[in-house]
Design a protein around this motif. Structure first.
Motif, PDB file in Angstrom:
ATOM      1  N   LYS A 137      16.348   4.761   0.886  1.00 12.48           N
ATOM      2  CA  LYS A 137      14.957   5.017   0.506  1.00 12.48           C
ATOM      3  C   LYS A 137      14.840   5.220  -1.003  1.00 12.48           C
ATOM      4  O   LYS A 137      15.586   5.981  -1.604  1.00 12.48           O
ATOM      5  CB  LYS A 137      14.417   6.248   1.231  1.00 12.48           C
ATOM      6  CG  LYS A 137      12.963   6.552   0.905  1.00 12.48           C
ATOM      7  CD  LYS A 137      12.465   7.763   1.672  1.00 12.48           C
ATOM      8  CE  LYS A 137      11.011   8.048   1.328  1.00 12.48           C
ATOM      9  NZ  LYS A 137      10.527   9.223   2.070  1.00 12.48           N
ATOM     10  N   GLU A 138      13.883   4.499  -1.587  1.00 12.14           N
ATOM     11  CA  GLU A 138      13.588   4.628  -3.007  1.00 12.14           C
ATOM     12  C   GLU A 138      12.091   4.842  -3.179  1.00 12.14           C
ATOM     13  O   GLU A 138      11.296   4.233  -2.468  1.00 12.14           O
ATOM     14  CB  GLU A 138      13.972   3.359  -3.764  1.00 12.14           C
ATOM     15  CG  GLU A 138      15.449   3.115  -3.893  1.00 12.14           C
ATOM     16  CD  GLU A 138      15.753   1.877  -4.733  1.00 12.14           C
ATOM     17  OE1 GLU A 138      14.890   1.440  -5.524  1.00 12.14           O
ATOM     18  OE2 GLU A 138      16.857   1.342  -4.582  1.00 12.14           O
ATOM     19  N   THR A 139      11.724   5.701  -4.117  1.00 16.93           N
ATOM     20  CA  THR A 139      10.321   5.877  -4.467  1.00 16.93           C
ATOM     21  C   THR A 139      10.191   5.662  -5.968  1.00 16.93           C
ATOM     22  O   THR A 139      11.110   5.983  -6.735  1.00 16.93           O
ATOM     23  CB  THR A 139       9.805   7.283  -4.093  1.00 16.93           C
ATOM     24  OG1 THR A 139      10.584   8.254  -4.772  1.00 16.93           O
ATOM     25  CG2 THR A 139       9.880   7.517  -2.596  1.00 16.93           C
ATOM     26  N   ARG A 184       5.409   3.257  -5.035  1.00 15.74           N
ATOM     27  CA  ARG A 184       6.161   2.391  -4.116  1.00 15.74           C
ATOM     28  C   ARG A 184       7.171   3.220  -3.342  1.00 15.74           C
ATOM     29  O   ARG A 184       7.809   4.110  -3.887  1.00 15.74           O
ATOM     30  CB  ARG A 184       6.902   1.312  -4.897  1.00 15.74           C
ATOM     31  CG  ARG A 184       7.627   0.329  -3.976  1.00 15.74           C
ATOM     32  CD  ARG A 184       8.545  -0.595  -4.727  1.00 15.74           C
ATOM     33  NE  ARG A 184       9.755   0.164  -5.039  1.00 15.74           N
ATOM     34  CZ  ARG A 184      10.572  -0.117  -6.034  1.00 15.74           C
ATOM     35  NH1 ARG A 184      10.325  -1.090  -6.850  1.00 15.74           N
ATOM     36  NH2 ARG A 184      11.645   0.615  -6.243  1.00 15.74           N
ATOM     37  N   ILE A 185       7.311   2.912  -2.059  1.00 16.37           N
ATOM     38  CA  ILE A 185       8.363   3.449  -1.203  1.00 16.37           C
ATOM     39  C   ILE A 185       9.040   2.236  -0.584  1.00 16.37           C
ATOM     40  O   ILE A 185       8.355   1.345  -0.053  1.00 16.37           O
ATOM     41  CB  ILE A 185       7.793   4.337  -0.076  1.00 16.37           C
ATOM     42  CG1 ILE A 185       6.972   5.484  -0.644  1.00 16.37           C
ATOM     43  CG2 ILE A 185       8.921   4.852   0.815  1.00 16.37           C
ATOM     44  CD1 ILE A 185       6.207   6.268   0.416  1.00 16.37           C
ATOM     45  N   SER A 186      10.377   2.176  -0.658  1.00 16.95           N
ATOM     46  CA  SER A 186      11.061   1.020  -0.078  1.00 16.95           C
ATOM     47  C   SER A 186      12.425   1.402   0.488  1.00 16.95           C
ATOM     48  O   SER A 186      12.992   2.430   0.134  1.00 16.95           O
ATOM     49  CB  SER A 186      11.216  -0.091  -1.114  1.00 16.95           C
ATOM     50  OG  SER A 186      12.049   0.333  -2.177  1.00 16.95           O
ATOM     51  N   TRP A 187      12.905   0.560   1.383  1.00 19.44           N
ATOM     52  CA  TRP A 187      14.203   0.717   2.012  1.00 19.44           C
ATOM     53  C   TRP A 187      14.856  -0.648   2.150  1.00 19.44           C
ATOM     54  O   TRP A 187      14.184  -1.675   2.178  1.00 19.44           O
ATOM     55  CB  TRP A 187      14.060   1.260   3.435  1.00 19.44           C
ATOM     56  CG  TRP A 187      13.436   2.579   3.594  1.00 19.44           C
ATOM     57  CD1 TRP A 187      14.077   3.783   3.693  1.00 19.44           C
ATOM     58  CD2 TRP A 187      12.038   2.869   3.710  1.00 19.44           C
ATOM     59  NE1 TRP A 187      13.157   4.786   3.857  1.00 19.44           N
ATOM     60  CE2 TRP A 187      11.899   4.251   3.868  1.00 19.44           C
ATOM     61  CE3 TRP A 187      10.881   2.090   3.674  1.00 19.44           C
ATOM     62  CZ2 TRP A 187      10.668   4.879   4.006  1.00 19.44           C
ATOM     63  CZ3 TRP A 187       9.656   2.709   3.799  1.00 19.44           C
ATOM     64  CH2 TRP A 187       9.559   4.079   3.967  1.00 19.44           C
ATOM     65  N   SER A 188      16.147  -0.664   2.321  1.00 18.23           N
ATOM     66  CA  SER A 188      16.845  -1.872   2.746  1.00 18.23           C
ATOM     67  C   SER A 188      16.769  -1.900   4.268  1.00 18.23           C
ATOM     68  O   SER A 188      16.786  -0.849   4.917  1.00 18.23           O
ATOM     69  CB  SER A 188      18.307  -1.857   2.309  1.00 18.23           C
ATOM     70  OG  SER A 188      18.398  -2.029   0.919  1.00 18.23           O
ATOM     71  N   VAL A 214      14.186  -6.288   1.984  1.00 18.61           N
ATOM     72  CA  VAL A 214      13.615  -5.078   1.408  1.00 18.61           C
ATOM     73  C   VAL A 214      12.292  -4.860   2.129  1.00 18.61           C
ATOM     74  O   VAL A 214      11.475  -5.776   2.244  1.00 18.61           O
ATOM     75  CB  VAL A 214      13.380  -5.223  -0.116  1.00 18.61           C
ATOM     76  CG1 VAL A 214      12.690  -3.991  -0.667  1.00 18.61           C
ATOM     77  CG2 VAL A 214      14.700  -5.473  -0.830  1.00 18.61           C
ATOM     78  N   GLY A 259       8.927  -2.295   2.376  1.00 20.52           N
ATOM     79  CA  GLY A 259       8.307  -1.236   1.600  1.00 20.52           C
ATOM     80  C   GLY A 259       6.800  -1.197   1.667  1.00 20.52           C
ATOM     81  O   GLY A 259       6.160  -1.984   2.388  1.00 20.52           O
ATOM     82  N   THR A 280       1.875  -3.349   2.717  1.00 22.06           N
ATOM     83  CA  THR A 280       3.146  -3.303   3.431  1.00 22.06           C
ATOM     84  C   THR A 280       3.835  -4.630   3.158  1.00 22.06           C
ATOM     85  O   THR A 280       3.206  -5.678   3.233  1.00 22.06           O
ATOM     86  CB  THR A 280       2.909  -3.141   4.948  1.00 22.06           C
ATOM     87  OG1 THR A 280       2.094  -1.981   5.175  1.00 22.06           O
ATOM     88  CG2 THR A 280       4.213  -3.028   5.709  1.00 22.06           C
ATOM     89  N   TRP A 333       7.597  -7.138   3.412  1.00 23.74           N
ATOM     90  CA  TRP A 333       8.933  -7.485   3.911  1.00 23.74           C
ATOM     91  C   TRP A 333       9.372  -8.665   3.063  1.00 23.74           C
ATOM     92  O   TRP A 333       8.693  -9.692   3.025  1.00 23.74           O
ATOM     93  CB  TRP A 333       8.851  -7.890   5.382  1.00 23.74           C
ATOM     94  CG  TRP A 333      10.084  -8.585   5.883  1.00 23.74           C
ATOM     95  CD1 TRP A 333      10.426  -9.893   5.709  1.00 23.74           C
ATOM     96  CD2 TRP A 333      11.149  -7.995   6.618  1.00 23.74           C
ATOM     97  NE1 TRP A 333      11.635 -10.155   6.302  1.00 23.74           N
ATOM     98  CE2 TRP A 333      12.101  -8.997   6.867  1.00 23.74           C
ATOM     99  CE3 TRP A 333      11.397  -6.718   7.094  1.00 23.74           C
ATOM    100  CZ2 TRP A 333      13.278  -8.758   7.568  1.00 23.74           C
ATOM    101  CZ3 TRP A 333      12.575  -6.494   7.803  1.00 23.74           C
ATOM    102  CH2 TRP A 333      13.491  -7.508   8.036  1.00 23.74           C
TER     103      TRP A 333
END
Length: 167
Positions: free
Chosen positions: A96-98, A110-114, A124, A126, A141, A143
């Motif tokens: 998780k990255e913000t 932004r909020i994202s994940w692998s 990715v 997010g 949203t 992908w």
């Protein structure tokens, strides 16, 4: 005339980022924002927003306007549940990255994940958020498949930069 049409078709085929873009309004009935999405992404209205996908299926985005932060949290929950339960996507919570940033004079979060799916492989996943006026928030949203993602990044940047609030 035939040569001009052929040349235009060739340019649009070779450079999809230059393809004509249509402006969509969100929500359609009482717009708070407009966004330009290339016609080749085939933007499609749904109950709550607009779904669009790159012609090569590398990137998918869903845009909707929410009324407040509580509704924004609900969108994140529902989207992650839909991805994991309905599409068997594995989201790596440890990635998780913000990030807060500014683009074209507009503030974004932004909020994202692998993540990964059997069908599309690593990606990715997010959410992007920006206020569009009267306390309303545009939620995007997304992908983006990690394989060949660079093909869609320029177009995605142009889509995000095109966001305008409706006075």
């Amino acid at each position: 005339m035939k040569h001009t049409l052929l040349a235009a078709t060739l340019v649009l085929t070779l450079f999809p980022a230059l393809a004509p873009a249509g402006t969509v309004k969100l929500p359609e009935d009482k717009p708070a924002t407009t966004v330009s999405i290339p016609d080749s992404w085939e933007p499609e209205a749904s109950d709550d927003g607009i779904l669009a996908e790159s012609p090569d299926n590398v990137a998918t985005i869903y845009l909707e306007v929410v009324a407040d932060e509580k509704q924004m949290d609900s969108v994140i929950e529902e989207s992650l549940k839909w991805l994991t339960e309905d599409h068997e996507v594995r989201v790596d919570a440890a990635t998780k990255e913000t990030k807060d940033f500014e683009d074209s004079g507009r503030k974004w979060s932004r909020i994202s994940w692998s993540g990964e799916s059997k069908e599309w492989g690593p990606a990715v996943i997010g959410f992007l958020f920006t206020e569009v006026g009267d306390g309303k928030v545009l939620t995007i949203t997304y992908w983006i498949s990690k394989k060949d993602s660079e093909k869609s990044l320029e177009t995605l940047g142009k889509i995000f930069s095109s966001v305008k609030s409706v006075p």
